[in-house]
Design an enzyme around this catalytic site. Structure first.
Site, short mmCIF file in Angstrom:
data_model
loop_
_atom_site.label_atom_id
_atom_site.label_comp_id
_atom_site.label_asym_id
_atom_site.label_seq_id
_atom_site.Cartn_x
_atom_site.Cartn_y
_atom_site.Cartn_z
N ASN A 1 34.69 33.17 36.39
CA ASN A 1 34.26 32.92 37.77
C ASN A 1 33.48 31.60 37.79
OD1 ASN A 1 33.31 32.95 40.38
ND2 ASN A 1 31.77 34.54 40.02
N LYS B 1 32.50 29.95 40.34
CA LYS B 1 31.63 29.81 41.52
C LYS B 1 31.88 28.44 42.19
CE LYS B 1 28.39 32.77 39.17
NZ LYS B 1 27.11 33.44 39.24
N HIS C 1 31.45 39.86 45.46
CA HIS C 1 30.50 39.38 44.45
C HIS C 1 29.09 39.49 45.04
CE1 HIS C 1 28.34 36.71 41.74
NE2 HIS C 1 29.33 36.89 40.89
N GLU D 1 26.71 37.59 45.08
CA GLU D 1 26.27 36.39 45.81
C GLU D 1 26.82 36.40 47.24
OE1 GLU D 1 27.57 33.57 42.89
OE2 GLU D 1 25.99 34.25 41.54
N GLU E 1 28.40 44.55 37.76
CA GLU E 1 27.55 43.39 37.53
C GLU E 1 26.14 43.68 38.04
OE1 GLU E 1 29.94 39.54 37.13
OE2 GLU E 1 29.56 39.81 39.23
N GLY F 1 23.49 35.40 35.85
CA GLY F 1 22.93 34.06 35.76
C GLY F 1 21.49 34.02 35.28
N SER G 1 25.51 37.48 32.46
CA SER G 1 25.01 36.76 31.28
C SER G 1 25.80 37.08 30.01
CB SER G 1 23.52 37.01 31.09
OG SER G 1 22.80 36.52 32.21
C1 PEP Z 1 29.15 36.14 37.72
O1 PEP Z 1 29.06 35.12 38.39
O2 PEP Z 1 29.89 37.05 38.09
C2 PEP Z 1 28.38 36.23 36.48
C3 PEP Z 1 28.43 37.33 35.80
O3 PEP Z 1 27.64 35.13 36.15
P1 PEP Z 1 26.91 34.87 34.72
O4 PEP Z 1 27.95 35.16 33.65
O5 PEP Z 1 26.54 33.44 34.75
O6 PEP Z 1 25.78 35.81 34.62
#
Ligand code: PEP
Length: 271
Positions: free
Chosen positions: A26, A28, A116, A118, A188, A194, A234
């Site tokens: 992803n 973003k 997601h 976000e 998630e 992040g 992460s």
């Molecule tokens: C994500 O954007 O779905 C995500 C898991 O980001 P990160 O791996 O940076 O935590």
């Protein structure tokens, strides 16, 4: 270098779960279309044929790079699956700024991330809207990656399973049961995205087990056994293998660590 035979690079299902693993990048709102092409070309050359046989790898760039990556994958016979990060729940019309599922399907997109955290947090998407988006995606022959996750406060107050159940409920109650086989659920935890602080494998296995139990209760064991579950939050080359070894987990949704070809290739190889 010998050219790779694209058709051979089909991922094998996991021998125990019989589900095909899925590792998704992803990106973003990062990388313009030229940077996107450069990244996938480098990534392809860093990966070995067996990496593509272990898991399907989907790349989810911003909309502006979809056409460029579609052409790159085709021209260089790269066995990545094209992915998108969002889709509208309507097929067309007066929805300024939106991109519809039929438009994505026409670009050869295979997976679309919906809901997601976000998008839920920053753009106010509700679980009902997420369910409509997932249905719109699947109606066009693509597969939705439906993201769910709890905040740190919800985790601290022991509401995780309740929150995840509420987020999934509109999907489980509006989808025809058979169609649910095609969905991917990405667990998630919001606090892990992040932040550099991934969930522990024990926690992911526990939550993954609860989700599988919920799915079995709601849609029956045959359909539940087809639904793939990703972990995201992460993930990096040092912890990816641990998550992929968990019984409940079939794949990873990777943000930050997918933006650098060397790091993402290392992560995929480590699995
Ligand atoms: C994500 O954007 O779905 C995500 C898991 O980001 P990160 O791996 O940076 O935590």
């Amino acid at each position: 270098m010998m050219s790779r035979k694209y058709d051979d690079l089909v991922p094998s299902p996991d021998p125990v779960s019989h589900r095909v693993r899925l590792i998704s990048a992803n990106w973003k709102m990062n990388l313009n279309h030229l940077e996107a092409i450069a990244l996938v070309q480098k990534l392809y050359h860093l990966l070995r044929p067996e990496d593509f046989r272990y898991a399907e790898i989907s790349i989810h760039p911003p909309f502006t790079s979809l056409r460029s990556l579609q052409l790159s994958f085709e021209a260089d016979r790269m066995p990545f699956t094209l992915g998108a990060q969002n889709a509208a729940d309507e097929p067309s019309g007066a929805f300024t700024g939106e991109v519809s599922a039929p438009m994505l399907a026409k670009l050869g997109v295979g997976y679309v991330i919906v809901g997601h955290s976000e998008r839920r947090r920053l753009f106010g998407e509700t679980s009902e809207e997420v369910a409509r988006k997932a249905i719109a995606v699947q109606a066009m022959g693509m597969r939705p990656i439906i993201c769910i996750g709890e905040t740190s406060e919800q985790r601290r107050t022991d509401q995780t399973v309740q929150v995840l159940t509420e987020q999934l409920d509109p999907v489980l109650s509006t989808y025809p049961v058979k169609a649910l086989e095609g969905i991917v659920i990405a667990y998630e935890p919001i606090w892990a995205i992040g932040s550099g602080e991934s969930a522990s494998p024990e926690l992911v296995e526990e939550v993954g087990g609860s989700l599988r139990q919920l799915l079995t209760e709601r849609v029956g064991s045959a359909t539940a056994a087809q639904i793939r579950l990703q972990y995201g939050g992460s993930v990096h080359p040092g912890n990816a293998h641990e998550f992929m070894s968990l019984e409940a987990i079939d794949g990873l949704l990777v943000g930050g660590a997918s933006l650098d070809a060397d790091t993402f290739a290392l992560l995929v190889k480590s699995c």
